[in-house]
Design a protein around this motif. Structure first.
Motif, mmCIF file in Angstrom:
data_model
loop_
_atom_site.group_PDB
_atom_site.id
_atom_site.type_symbol
_atom_site.label_atom_id
_atom_site.label_comp_id
_atom_site.label_asym_id
_atom_site.label_seq_id
_atom_site.Cartn_x
_atom_site.Cartn_y
_atom_site.Cartn_z
ATOM 1 N N ASP A 73 0.867 -1.237 0.073
ATOM 2 C CA ASP A 73 -0.024 0.048 0.192
ATOM 3 C C ASP A 73 0.786 1.207 -0.006
ATOM 4 O O ASP A 73 0.344 2.140 -0.171
ATOM 5 C CB ASP A 73 -0.765 0.070 1.081
ATOM 6 N N GLY A 74 2.130 1.060 0.028
ATOM 7 C CA GLY A 74 2.884 2.308 -0.137
ATOM 8 C C GLY A 74 3.673 3.089 1.104
ATOM 9 O O GLY A 74 4.042 4.000 1.068
ATOM 10 N N VAL A 75 3.461 2.301 2.181
ATOM 11 C CA VAL A 75 4.077 2.705 3.722
ATOM 12 C C VAL A 75 5.602 2.411 3.634
ATOM 13 O O VAL A 75 5.881 1.212 3.305
ATOM 14 C CB VAL A 75 3.457 1.997 4.807
ATOM 15 N N SER A 76 6.405 3.345 3.957
ATOM 16 C CA SER A 76 7.963 3.050 4.080
ATOM 17 C C SER A 76 8.107 2.482 5.378
ATOM 18 O O SER A 76 7.488 2.510 6.468
ATOM 19 C CB SER A 76 8.487 4.579 4.174
ATOM 20 N N LEU A 77 9.013 1.101 5.551
ATOM 21 C CA LEU A 77 9.162 0.522 6.570
ATOM 22 C C LEU A 77 10.902 0.683 7.031
ATOM 23 O O LEU A 77 11.142 -0.078 7.756
ATOM 24 C CB LEU A 77 8.950 -0.938 6.285
ATOM 25 N N SER A 78 11.213 1.631 6.640
ATOM 26 C CA SER A 78 12.546 2.120 6.937
ATOM 27 C C SER A 78 12.816 2.241 8.503
ATOM 28 O O SER A 78 14.145 1.748 8.924
ATOM 29 C CB SER A 78 13.266 3.346 6.028
ATOM 30 N N GLY A 79 11.847 2.511 8.977
ATOM 31 C CA GLY A 79 11.859 2.464 10.728
ATOM 32 C C GLY A 79 11.335 1.443 11.513
ATOM 33 O O GLY A 79 11.322 1.589 12.725
ATOM 34 N N VAL A 80 11.186 -0.021 10.727
ATOM 35 C CA VAL A 80 10.822 -0.809 11.307
ATOM 36 C C VAL A 80 11.691 -1.866 11.622
ATOM 37 O O VAL A 80 12.745 -1.994 10.717
ATOM 38 C CB VAL A 80 9.792 -1.765 10.280
ATOM 39 N N LYS A 81 11.879 -2.331 12.780
ATOM 40 C CA LYS A 81 12.823 -3.117 13.224
ATOM 41 C C LYS A 81 12.453 -4.649 13.421
ATOM 42 O O LYS A 81 11.053 -4.910 13.901
ATOM 43 C CB LYS A 81 13.412 -2.969 14.903
ATOM 44 N N VAL A 82 13.035 -5.417 12.542
ATOM 45 C CA VAL A 82 12.731 -6.836 12.773
ATOM 46 C C VAL A 82 13.685 -7.579 13.671
ATOM 47 O O VAL A 82 14.979 -7.493 13.693
ATOM 48 C CB VAL A 82 13.199 -7.367 11.285
ATOM 49 N N ASP A 83 12.844 -8.195 14.734
ATOM 50 C CA ASP A 83 13.500 -8.880 15.691
ATOM 51 C C ASP A 83 13.749 -10.358 15.524
ATOM 52 O O ASP A 83 12.903 -10.924 15.368
ATOM 53 C CB ASP A 83 12.777 -8.593 17.181
ATOM 54 N N GLY A 84 14.957 -10.852 15.727
ATOM 55 C CA GLY A 84 15.137 -12.224 15.406
ATOM 56 C C GLY A 84 14.937 -13.269 16.565
ATOM 57 O O GLY A 84 14.827 -14.323 16.567
ATOM 58 N N GLU A 85 14.738 -12.554 17.688
ATOM 59 C CA GLU A 85 14.476 -13.298 18.983
ATOM 60 C C GLU A 85 12.913 -13.279 19.017
ATOM 61 O O GLU A 85 12.322 -14.468 19.785
ATOM 62 C CB GLU A 85 15.319 -12.929 20.255
ATOM 63 N N LEU A 86 12.287 -12.206 19.134
ATOM 64 C CA LEU A 86 10.807 -12.193 19.561
ATOM 65 C C LEU A 86 9.948 -12.445 18.498
ATOM 66 O O LEU A 86 10.132 -11.987 17.485
ATOM 67 C CB LEU A 86 10.477 -11.041 20.316
ATOM 68 N N SER A 87 8.607 -12.920 18.760
ATOM 69 C CA SER A 87 7.762 -13.337 17.628
ATOM 70 C C SER A 87 6.840 -11.835 17.330
ATOM 71 O O SER A 87 6.777 -11.102 18.287
ATOM 72 C CB SER A 87 6.805 -14.460 17.877
ATOM 73 N N THR A 88 6.125 -11.780 16.322
ATOM 74 C CA THR A 88 5.438 -10.887 15.921
ATOM 75 C C THR A 88 4.026 -10.716 16.944
ATOM 76 O O THR A 88 3.450 -11.858 17.189
ATOM 77 C CB THR A 88 4.836 -10.832 14.536
ATOM 78 N N GLY A 89 3.527 -9.498 17.535
ATOM 79 C CA GLY A 89 2.700 -9.563 18.117
ATOM 80 C C GLY A 89 1.396 -9.997 17.491
ATOM 81 O O GLY A 89 1.118 -10.021 16.625
ATOM 82 N N VAL A 90 0.246 -10.732 18.345
ATOM 83 C CA VAL A 90 -0.743 -11.296 18.116
ATOM 84 C C VAL A 90 -2.218 -10.928 18.926
ATOM 85 O O VAL A 90 -1.882 -11.008 20.133
ATOM 86 C CB VAL A 90 -0.828 -12.870 18.010
ATOM 87 N N ALA A 91 -3.109 -10.630 18.408
ATOM 88 C CA ALA A 91 -4.247 -10.290 19.271
ATOM 89 C C ALA A 91 -5.452 -11.545 18.556
ATOM 90 O O ALA A 91 -5.612 -11.457 17.506
ATOM 91 C CB ALA A 91 -4.958 -8.838 18.772
ATOM 92 N N PHE A 92 -5.844 -12.056 19.468
ATOM 93 C CA PHE A 92 -6.925 -13.060 19.142
ATOM 94 C C PHE A 92 -8.413 -12.315 19.415
ATOM 95 O O PHE A 92 -8.478 -11.749 20.627
ATOM 96 C CB PHE A 92 -7.099 -14.477 19.957
#
Length: 309
Positions: A73-92
């Motif tokens: 959709d065109g959002v810049s992700l240059s400020g996004v940190k990809v963490d190799g230890e923690l998983s992505t947050g989830v909401a059920f």
């Protein structure tokens, strides 16, 4: 023009059927990209404005789900940190026939909260025209709260406009805690975009008129009050405008307020007159509820203009 935000990024996994509680076996659908700041910034991008987000995801498939959608959709992700230890947050999530929702968050030890003050640099903020802060991000913990406060401080120093959607339930945090964490942003913001109940809870005033007046006296330029099916009211020091909500078929209400806030930010930067801005924001917020998943109903500019016409 460019809009940036700082905050949590997550995915939602939701019950397929209404009235299916989370404590019983049942079918789920998802994952869907989510997180109030992520929904907001995706809506900004779909409305045709440059956008970027500072946040965190895990090095996993759920993180890929988020990054693919935002990039598409065109959002810049240059400020996004990809963490190799923690998983992505989830909401059920479970939805109920009376309109209520139940959220079960797996966020406390996730990559959603890895962003801290040190991740917000002047170079990541200074080229923006507007910084948006969500109250949900302020409630994520001290690290994320510090990142938001740092971004606000830089924005003030650089003459960047600041918008603030409190997006908090005072009954969960308590009134005093809500006011405490919101105060530094409210004191600095130019655009304030609360829900009708949030406005009174944060200011402590007894009527909407008193609350709006007290906020405008703080230096806020515009107060855009979201009121669900009742539409919205937009206040400045010179003008007040009210607009009814559009008649849409609601599929998933999550993200409607974030989409509304995105439209207010975009329209304000484009110097829309208040009457058109109120229709524009109601249209974007209304369309946001028409798809299953927080970002699935977000419209592009052509669809918004067609609805208004």
């Amino acid at each position: 023009m460019k809009v940036i935000t700082v905050g949590e990024m997550l995915v939602e996994v939701m019950r397929k059927d209404v009235d299916s509680p989370l404590d019983e076996p049942g079918e789920f659908v998802g994952p869907f990209p989510s997180g109030a700041p992520a929904i907001f910034i995706d809506a900004v991008a779909k409305l045709g404005m440059d956008s970027g987000i500072i946040g965190g995801i895990g090095d996993d498939e759920f993180g890929d789900c988020l990054s693919k959608r935002l990039k598409r959709d065109g959002v810049s992700l240059s400020g996004v940190k990809v963490d190799g230890e923690l998983s992505t947050g989830v909401a059920f999530v479970s939805y109920f026939a009376d309109g209520s929702r139940k959220f079960l968050y797996h966020m406390g030890n996730s990559a959603a909260g890895v962003i801290t003050e040190g991740d917000v640099t002047r170079s990541s903020v200074k080229d923006a025209d507007l910084l948006h802060i969500n109250g949900s991000s302020l409630a994520m913990g001290e690290g994320m709260r510090g990142a938001c406060y740092e971004a606000v401080e830089i924005a003030e120093e650089e003459g960047i406009e600041i918008s603030f959607d409190p997006n908090l339930r005072t009954e969960l945090l308590g009134v005093e805690k809500t006011r405490e964490i919101c105060s530094p942003v409210l004191e600095s913001c130019d655009l304030f975009i609360p829900g009708a109940d949030e406005l009174l809870g944060i200011t402590g005033d007894s009527t909407e008129g008193e609350a709006v007046e007290s906020v405008l006296k703080k230096g806020v330029d515009i107060v855009a009050v979201k009121d669900g099916q009742a539409g919205c009211k937009i206040y400045t020091r010179k003008q007040t405008v009210r607009a009814d909500a559009f008649d849409v078929e609601e599929v998933d209400p999550t993200g409607a307020g974030d989409a509304f806030s995105a439209a207010i930010a975009v329209g304000w930067l484009e110097e829309m007159d208040l009457e058109y801005l109120s229709l524009f924001a109601n249209a974007v917020g209304g369309m946001a509820v028409t798809g299953k998943g927080p970002m699935e109903g977000l419209p592009d500019r052509a669809r918004v203009e067609a609805m208004i016409e």
